[in-house]
Design a protein around this motif. Structure first.
Motif, PDB file in Angstrom:
ATOM      1  N   LEU A  32       0.831  -1.207   0.000  1.00 40.90           N
ATOM      2  CA  LEU A  32       0.000   0.000   0.000  1.00 40.90           C
ATOM      3  C   LEU A  32       0.862   1.253   0.000  1.00 40.90           C
ATOM      4  CD1 LEU A  32      -2.761   1.390   0.196  1.00 40.90           C
ATOM      5  CD2 LEU A  32      -2.619   1.122   2.686  1.00 40.90           C
ATOM      6  N   SER A  35       2.490   1.820  -3.387  1.00 41.70           N
ATOM      7  CA  SER A  35       1.533   2.291  -4.384  1.00 41.70           C
ATOM      8  C   SER A  35       1.147   3.747  -4.150  1.00 41.70           C
ATOM      9  CB  SER A  35       0.289   1.401  -4.374  1.00 41.70           C
ATOM     10  OG  SER A  35       0.590   0.111  -4.860  1.00 41.70           O
ATOM     11  N   ALA A  44      -7.968   4.849  -7.054  1.00 34.11           N
ATOM     12  CA  ALA A  44      -7.635   3.486  -6.638  1.00 34.11           C
ATOM     13  C   ALA A  44      -8.867   2.592  -6.575  1.00 34.11           C
ATOM     14  CB  ALA A  44      -6.933   3.503  -5.278  1.00 34.11           C
ATOM     15  N   VAL A  45      -9.928   3.076  -5.914  1.00 34.04           N
ATOM     16  CA  VAL A  45     -11.127   2.262  -5.687  1.00 34.04           C
ATOM     17  C   VAL A  45     -12.368   3.091  -5.993  1.00 34.04           C
ATOM     18  CG1 VAL A  45     -12.453   0.914  -4.012  1.00 34.04           C
ATOM     19  CG2 VAL A  45      -9.955   0.915  -3.899  1.00 34.04           C
ATOM     20  N   TYR A  54      -5.349   6.781  -4.242  1.00 28.24           N
ATOM     21  CA  TYR A  54      -4.419   5.976  -3.447  1.00 28.24           C
ATOM     22  C   TYR A  54      -4.147   6.646  -2.100  1.00 28.24           C
ATOM     23  CZ  TYR A  54      -3.581   2.555  -7.104  1.00 28.24           C
ATOM     24  OH  TYR A  54      -3.740   1.525  -8.004  1.00 28.24           O
ATOM     25  N   LEU A 248      -4.192  -2.807  -7.543  1.00 29.42           N
ATOM     26  CA  LEU A 248      -3.616  -1.759  -6.694  1.00 29.42           C
ATOM     27  C   LEU A 248      -2.092  -1.824  -6.691  1.00 29.42           C
ATOM     28  CD1 LEU A 248      -6.162  -1.916  -3.720  1.00 29.42           C
ATOM     29  CD2 LEU A 248      -6.061  -0.235  -5.568  1.00 29.42           C
ATOM     30  N   THR A 253      -7.119   0.982 -11.407  1.00 28.50           N
ATOM     31  CA  THR A 253      -8.325   1.364 -10.673  1.00 28.50           C
ATOM     32  C   THR A 253      -9.221   0.144 -10.504  1.00 28.50           C
ATOM     33  OG1 THR A 253      -8.262   3.585 -11.620  1.00 28.50           O
ATOM     34  CG2 THR A 253     -10.343   2.877 -10.641  1.00 28.50           C
TER      35      THR A 253
END
Length: 545
Positions: A32, A35, A44-45, A54, A248, A253
């Motif tokens: 994490l 990234s 990211a999400v 991120y 990720l 994405t």
């Protein structure tokens, strides 16, 4: 607390994997952070209107990890996570792994029988749920689980807590340091299982990250990747093959779908420019039928580059429809949460991609195809698949007696799959050795369903077997010898539901029979039952259930 150490690779093998660079000192927490430093404000999400960059994702993980620590969770604790596809699932994964807390990833379809067993087996300190999904109230399920002996978990709810701990209330400003190490268990995945409640698969940071990293390389994921998580993200396939973790890691994405149906997913693909997604064969057929019925829907798939298909064998006739109908490349995926992952490659000829389930992704994967005496068979011959390697476990969690059967003395995992190996190393799946039913990627233990049916007063004996199905690959049929007058199939279905059995495990067909065919030693012959299904019962009407 995790009561016993997991089965490790021999020290010399572990040293070799580290020296070869397969295993590193990286953890999911360092994934994490890496990234975030590389991709920063990139999306990211994406989840139903929520978009986390991120940096946003890392901030959410910081706040939740701090709250979980304040709640009393600490390294070595186990928890059960049963959440739908939502951004909170992703945040929770990273937060727990930072703390060294080990999640058991239950599926949304699991009910009281399975959840109670998980909580007892790992002595779960917490149980994470959503409030209501698809009309089902998980808080009611949680109350039933907590009423069982041996369950003492705190319940955390995403949504309306209704007397439990609110997920949102756990968010606390501050940062707790990562205490996890690469050799620690990151999570416990579920085995499909052929003996009742799924077995737990310990995946350590080092081996699971190698799984993710190698999948990213083979599948060509990068910053341009927009991955649609259509399948339940608690599965290994959409989690790490390459899945949302791989996306990720690569800087892409992740778009989360509330359900995998074409109505939901095609709209998300169009709106977000999705490039890659993964489905099981029954869902592929639903998508194909939807687009074939309305050709305008194909315009929504213009961005889709690759459709991964796994979880069950993809029939050649269906594979050949994908590119002409959906306009994307198909990638066959075959593997297991225990380890070995096989992919067809982008430069494989179409003739191979249509019939083979891929070849091992790592040069360090060791594969044997053997007969019943563990002698290797020639390429092209059908045999049982054995495997070992840097991301294939050496033992299930706290099951030493089962491990003695499921693994060879030299560490090969007995997958239970029957395969043919082609000259290039690709595998063609031909069936299962174990008495397990693969219903569209969901694994059903015949023994578990049989044991519950035997609890009905009108059932004298029962055998649950697979029956072929063009849509699902396999469905389940329960052959029942009644005790006196036969009950209605609906009565048995209601009995199973009352026992808390997951819906996908309810037999698709219930057939009453006077006696079972037997083997030479007096055991029920499941092969004979399958033959009976094909010869006598398939042409009949579907029973009421």
């Amino acid at each position: 607390m995790m009561a016993a150490p997991v089965v490790r690779w021999p020290q010399a093998v572990e040293d070799h994997y580290r020296a070869a660079g397969y295993w590193t000192e990286e953890t999911f927490d360092s994934l994490l952070h890496t990234s975030v430093s590389r991709f920063g404000n990139a999306p990211a999400v994406v989840d139903d209107g929520v978009v986390l960059s991120y940096r946003d994702l890392a901030a959410e993980v910081d706040a939740l990890a701090n709250g979980l620590a304040r709640m009393g969770l600490q390294k070595g604790d186990c928890v059960v996570v049963q959440l739908p596809n939502c951004h909170q699932f992703v945040v929770l994964c990273f937060a727990l792994m930072r703390l060294g807390v080990v999640p058991v990833f239950a599926l949304p379809a699991h009910r009281q029988t399975e959840i109670t067993a998980f909580c007892r087996f790992v002595q779960a300190r917490a149980y994470f749920i959503a409030d209501v999904v698809g009309g089902f109230d998980y808080r009611t399920l949680a109350r039933a689980v907590l009423a069982e002996d041996g369950v003492a978990a705190q319940v955390v709810v995403v949504g309306e807590a209704d007397g439990f701990v609110s997920y949102q209330s756990l968010r606390q400003d501050g940062v707790v340091p990562c205490v996890a190490q690469a050799a620690d268990v990151a999570c416990l995945l579920l085995s499909g299982g052929s003996t009742g409640i799924p077995k737990l698969i310990p995946r350590r940071h080092c081996d699971y990250l190698y799984n993710v990293r190698t999948s990213v390389e083979v599948c060509g994921f990068g910053r341009q990747t927009v991955y649609l998580a259509a399948l339940p993200v608690a599965h290994n396939f959409p989690m790490a093959c390459p899945g949302f973790f791989g996306t990720l890691m690569a800087g892409g994405t992740v778009v989360l779908a509330a359900d995998p149906g074409p109505d939901t997913c095609l709209e998300l693909i169009d709106r977000h420019g999705v490039t890659d997604t993964a489905l099981v064969p029954p869902l592929v057929m639903l998508w194909l039928d939807a687009v074939a019925a309305d050709g305008r829907l194909r315009d929504r798939l213009r961005s889709l580059r690759c459709l991964q298909v796994g979880g069950a064998k993809l029939v050649e006739e269906v594979a050949r429809r994908i590119t002409p109908t959906l306009g994307c490349r198909v990638q066959q995926v075959f593997g297991m949460a225990e380890g070995l992952i096989c992919y067809t490659r982008q430069d494989d000829p179409d003739a191979l991609v249509m019939v083979a389930q891929g070849r091992p992704m790592s040069p360090a994967d060791e594969v044997r195809v053997v007969d019943d005496s563990d002698h290797d068979v020639a390429d092209g011959a059908i045999g049982q698949l054995l495997t070992r390697g840097p991301y294939t476990i050496r033992g299930y969690y706290q099951l030493p007696e089962h491990n003695a059967v499921a693994f060879t003395e030299d560490g090969f995992y007995r997958t239970g799959d029957l395969v043919r190996r082609l000259p290039d190393g690709s595998l063609v799946v031909e069936g299962r050795v174990k008495d397990q039913i693969n219903r569209g990627g969901e694994k059903i233990s015949a023994e578990e369903v049989e044991n519950l049916l035997l609890g009905h007063p009108s059932v004298f004996d029962v055998a649950v077997v697979a029956m072929p199905d063009k849509t699902w690959g396999e469905l389940s049929c329960a052959f029942v010898i009644p005790r006196g007058p036969a009950p209605r199939p609906l009565d048995l279905t209601r009995h199973l539901r009352a026992q808390g059995l997951a819906a996908f495990k309810i037999p698709d067909r219930i057939q009453f029979i006077d006696a079972f065919p037997a083997t030479g030693v007096g055991k029920t012959s499941r092969r004979a039952l399958r033959d009976a299904l094909q010869a006598e019962y398939f042409s009949g009407p579907e029973p009421e259930h």
